[in-house]
Write an enzyme that holds these catalytic residues in place. Structure first.
Site, mmCIF file in Angstrom:
data_model
loop_
_atom_site.group_PDB
_atom_site.id
_atom_site.type_symbol
_atom_site.label_atom_id
_atom_site.label_comp_id
_atom_site.label_asym_id
_atom_site.label_seq_id
_atom_site.Cartn_x
_atom_site.Cartn_y
_atom_site.Cartn_z
ATOM 1 N N TYR A 58 2.958 9.725 0.096
ATOM 2 C CA TYR A 58 4.072 9.164 0.819
ATOM 3 C C TYR A 58 5.128 9.168 0.366
ATOM 4 O O TYR A 58 6.199 8.826 0.945
ATOM 5 C CB TYR A 58 3.545 7.564 0.833
ATOM 6 N N ASP B 166 0.769 -1.264 0.018
ATOM 7 C CA ASP B 166 0.035 0.262 -0.147
ATOM 8 C C ASP B 166 1.012 1.290 -0.005
ATOM 9 O O ASP B 166 1.748 1.250 0.985
ATOM 10 C CB ASP B 166 -0.997 0.072 1.336
ATOM 11 N N PRO C 213 -3.550 -0.244 12.387
ATOM 12 C CA PRO C 213 -4.358 -1.368 13.037
ATOM 13 C C PRO C 213 -3.828 -1.511 14.558
ATOM 14 O O PRO C 213 -4.540 -2.181 15.476
ATOM 15 C CB PRO C 213 -4.216 -2.567 12.290
ATOM 16 N N ASN D 161 4.426 -10.347 12.467
ATOM 17 C CA ASN D 161 3.026 -9.668 12.019
ATOM 18 C C ASN D 161 2.274 -10.593 10.965
ATOM 19 O O ASN D 161 0.906 -10.518 10.786
ATOM 20 C CB ASN D 161 3.042 -8.281 11.324
ATOM 21 N N ARG E 175 9.977 -8.276 13.069
ATOM 22 C CA ARG E 175 8.362 -7.828 13.285
ATOM 23 C C ARG E 175 7.502 -8.116 12.073
ATOM 24 O O ARG E 175 6.503 -8.285 12.134
ATOM 25 C CB ARG E 175 8.688 -6.352 13.758
#
Length: 294
Positions: free
Chosen positions: A54, A49, A196, A252, A248
């Site tokens: 960005y 995404d 989230p 996830n 990480r």
């Protein structure tokens, strides 16, 4: 859902992976972005995404090309920013050029209201029509929304020929936006969760909430992050996760071997509001312009 690459079926029959990897990093850090994305690809992520805002589109495109993995294996989402809503064809072409691809899997209207635009409904409708044209030209496979609440969504539904497939919202325990989320589902639109895990420290409930999160993590033998990501998946929401470290990133992904019990899900759903970023689309109009030269 048994892995991050399992898919939902969109309202147009196309498929979308159940977990996305976010590429936003504050400030322009292309090398950091690129390495983060390359690590995420190595970890196994394929749905990425990004957005014109960005400044990570070019880094994403380069990382995908350098991976040696075929473009068809990736699902790429990007967004048109509010100062581009009246120039969607040019915005799409800029994103395609920066990404180095000939089509975009998912193109989102990033924010429902252009700055100081009293005619935002008309602006939104015109933007959507041009997004539909991008689909008809084969430049975009699917189109959707980001930060659109029910009344913003109704504005698009009142005019659309091609229905939005997703609505990306700030969603996490302490800011579940239940009504907005369920309104999307009612209209056949899959909700997505940016942030989230929550951000910020807006009230005194945080310590109590953190204690509760940690108790659930201990109960299920998982980390707090894994519990919060699993909460979204069990709600049928696509979480947009992000990390700069491979460990990480892998953590996830490891959210498909347990299930949160019903009572715990309701407690997460009904937590007092906290960790809200503070960006409400009706009252907060970002004074930020897209970088056309990135």
């Amino acid at each position: 859902m048994n892995s991050i690459n399992d898919t939902y079926t969109l309202n147009n029959g196309n498929k979308i992976p159940c977990v996305a990897f976010g590429t936003y990093i504050p400030f322009n850090q292309p090398q950091v972005q690129k390495q983060m994305i390359k690590d995420a690809i190595e970890a196994g992520y394929r749905y990425f995404d990004t957005a014109s805002l960005y400044e990570s589109e070019r880094a994403l495109g380069e990382a995908i090309k350098e991976s040696g993995i075929d473009r068809s294996e990736f699902f790429i989402a990007t967004k048109v920013w509010i100062d581009e809503m009246n120039e969607v064809p040019d915005a799409v072409n800029r994103s395609l050029e920066r990404l180095g691809v000939d089509y975009i899997d998912l193109y989102l209207s990033h924010w429902p209201k252009a700055a100081d635009d009293e005619n935002w409904k008309e602006t939104g409708k015109n933007c959507w029509k041009e997004m539909e044209n991008a689909v008809k030209k084969g430049l975009v496979k699917n189109i959707g929304l980001s930060n659109y609440l029910p009344h913003h969504l109704d504005n698009i539904l009142s005019c659309c020929e091609i229905k939005p497939v997703v609505d990306q919202l700030e969603l996490h325990p302490g800011y579940s936006q239940y009504l907005a989320r369920e309104y999307a589902v009612k209209n056949g639109i899959i909700p997505q969760a940016w942030s989230p895990l929550g951000r910020g420290n807006n009230n005194g409930n945080n310590d109590k909430n953190r204690d509760f999160f940690e108790s659930l993590a201990k109960k299920y033998g998982k980390t707090v992050s894994q519990v919060l990501i699993r909460y979204q998946i069990q709600n049928g929401v696509i979480p947009v996760v992000k990390s700069k470290t491979i460990s990480r990133m892998q953590e996830n992904m490891n959210v498909f071997d347990f299930e949160i019990e019903k009572d715990d899900m309701w407690m997460l759903e009904c937590m007092p509001q906290n960790t809200w970023l503070g960006e409400h689309p009706d009252f907060y109009i970002p004074n930020v312009k897209s970088n056309r030269e990135q």
